[in-house]
Design a protein around this motif. Structure first.
Motif, PDB file in Angstrom:
ATOM      1  N   TYR A  75      22.958 -75.813  65.969  1.00 43.74           N
ATOM      2  CA  TYR A  75      23.179 -75.644  64.532  1.00 43.74           C
ATOM      3  C   TYR A  75      22.617 -74.309  64.048  1.00 43.74           C
ATOM      4  O   TYR A  75      23.225 -73.631  63.225  1.00 43.74           O
ATOM      5  N   HIS A 132      23.497 -72.012  60.400  1.00 45.00           N
ATOM      6  CA  HIS A 132      23.115 -72.922  59.323  1.00 45.00           C
ATOM      7  C   HIS A 132      21.697 -72.618  58.825  1.00 45.00           C
ATOM      8  O   HIS A 132      20.848 -72.163  59.578  1.00 45.00           O
ATOM      9  N   ILE A 188      20.187 -77.565  59.175  1.00 45.06           N
ATOM     10  CA  ILE A 188      19.856 -77.851  60.574  1.00 45.06           C
ATOM     11  C   ILE A 188      19.167 -79.205  60.679  1.00 45.06           C
ATOM     12  O   ILE A 188      19.547 -80.041  61.502  1.00 45.06           O
ATOM     13  N   ARG A 212      21.636 -82.157  59.685  1.00 51.23           N
ATOM     14  CA  ARG A 212      22.617 -82.453  60.738  1.00 51.23           C
ATOM     15  C   ARG A 212      21.954 -83.104  61.953  1.00 51.23           C
ATOM     16  O   ARG A 212      22.492 -84.033  62.553  1.00 51.23           O
TER      17      ARG A 212
END
Length: 73
Positions: free
Chosen positions: A17, A22, A27, A30
């Motif tokens: 990520y 991101h 991060i 997710r």
């Protein structure tokens, strides 16, 4: 699931990520989603720091329980 296996998955996901560009909050959000899919009762501690030496600015987000996204920013 064994702790080293879980941490390996979490580390790999967070790195992927981050490589995608991101922000630290995205991060951890997710990665939390991934952890919830693996096992909602799991607990990991994570610290994400992004530093750009050109701007001399850093962003960070510490997360104590990724599976429920309890975080401090």
């Amino acid at each position: 699931m064994e702790s080293p296996a879980v941490m390996g998955q979490v580390r790999s996901a967070a790195a992927a990520y981050a490589t995608d560009g991101h922000e630290p909050a995205a991060i951890t959000d997710r990665t939390s989603g991934l952890l919830a899919e693996i096992d909602p009762d799991l607990l990991v501690t994570c610290f994400v720091l992004r530093f750009d030496p050109a701007d001399d600015v850093s962003w960070q987000r510490a997360v104590a329980r990724l599976s429920t996204s309890c975080s401090r920013q």
